[in-house]
Scaffold this active site. Sequence first.
Site, PDB file in Angstrom:
ATOM      1  N   CYS A  46       0.818  -1.213   0.000  1.00  0.00           N
ATOM      2  CA  CYS A  46       0.000   0.000   0.000  1.00  0.00           C
ATOM      3  C   CYS A  46       0.854   1.266   0.000  1.00  0.00           C
ATOM      4  O   CYS A  46       1.659   1.473   0.912  1.00  0.00           O
ATOM      5  CB  CYS A  46      -0.914  -0.007   1.224  1.00  0.00           C
ATOM      6  SG  CYS A  46      -1.856   1.529   1.419  1.00  0.00           S
ATOM      7  N   TYR A 180      -5.156   5.664  -9.181  1.00  0.00           N
ATOM      8  CA  TYR A 180      -6.358   4.902  -8.803  1.00  0.00           C
ATOM      9  C   TYR A 180      -7.584   5.384  -9.589  1.00  0.00           C
ATOM     10  O   TYR A 180      -8.459   4.588  -9.924  1.00  0.00           O
ATOM     11  CB  TYR A 180      -6.610   5.019  -7.300  1.00  0.00           C
ATOM     12  CG  TYR A 180      -5.673   4.180  -6.472  1.00  0.00           C
ATOM     13  CD1 TYR A 180      -6.000   2.878  -6.117  1.00  0.00           C
ATOM     14  CD2 TYR A 180      -4.445   4.682  -6.048  1.00  0.00           C
ATOM     15  CE1 TYR A 180      -5.137   2.097  -5.360  1.00  0.00           C
ATOM     16  CE2 TYR A 180      -3.569   3.911  -5.291  1.00  0.00           C
ATOM     17  CZ  TYR A 180      -3.919   2.622  -4.955  1.00  0.00           C
ATOM     18  OH  TYR A 180      -3.054   1.852  -4.218  1.00  0.00           O
TER      19      TYR A 180
END
Length: 329
Positions: A46, A180
């Site tokens: 992440c 994203y």
Amino acid sequence: MSSTHQPAEIDQDGSFKRQTNRFTAPFGEELPVQPGKYRLLWSPACPWAHRAVIVRKILGLDTSISLGTASPLRPQIDRVDWEFSLDENHKDPELGIQYVSEVYFHSDPDYKGRPTVPVMVDIDEKKAVNNDYFTLTTDFETAWAPLHKKGAPDLYPEHLREDIDQWSDVIFHDINNGVYKCGFAYSQEAYEQAFDKLFARLDELEGHLSENRFLLGDFITDSDVRLYTTLARFDAAYYNGFNTNRNLIREFPNLWGYARDLYQTDGFSNTTDFHAIKQHYHLSITINPERTEEKILPKGPDLSVWELPHHREKLSKTKEKFHDKRRTT
């Protein structure tokens, strides 16, 4: 795709709208700064969690804040979660939990969002107390300053904070979250808008870094940490997984040299796990969850290229990479 199947973070126009953070109490005000009180949960996959771990390492907070590492692979359950499957008995050794969501439910039994990392957890209560990835690094740099190691650099010097905050805002919207917005878009229009904004910003940064070793000159700041975590994942994951395929970072001479300069700095390379990154973005349910055939883990890239000389020091007036907090400004 019909609206009944659209994830909660997809808007009506098909664009990705990231959920807001649920636990945002600031350290030093509502949350006490105390060694041994908190555990930072992360996954090396992440980018949001990675930047908190980089700053924790650089500032020497690894002696005050323990670290729990979740697997980069999503668990095969009916919800999005992070699992401690790398640990013995599939449980975090300090908190005794199997899933990150457990600390969220301990804080709020009605929690409905995704359990995200990074999250700071009160060890005694096993409760999530702060999952605000946007402010966590600056909290580490300011509220946690009394616990910094001797000689720790200043990643958030007072005379640059306004500039750092402006850079960080741009980096978040157009680059960190921009990839994203490309990868999770549910419409061609939303994807192309995010794509164009992402590469316009990368082009701008390529020019800026032709004259500056780091974003704000000769020294690494919090903004560089934020940008690095996306650059480190770009060629290995985002380029093909999120369709951000106009250029590889290796094709931007200045951005590529800048990324290697950071990677070759303590706190960056030793917290960057390219295998975990590839596992998450190519084998996890994050990308193409409806595929039923066996998924393939890419063999590349050649990681030795990250160690090649970058020659970025030629842009600096000093050999130092960090602001010395003792230096008068």
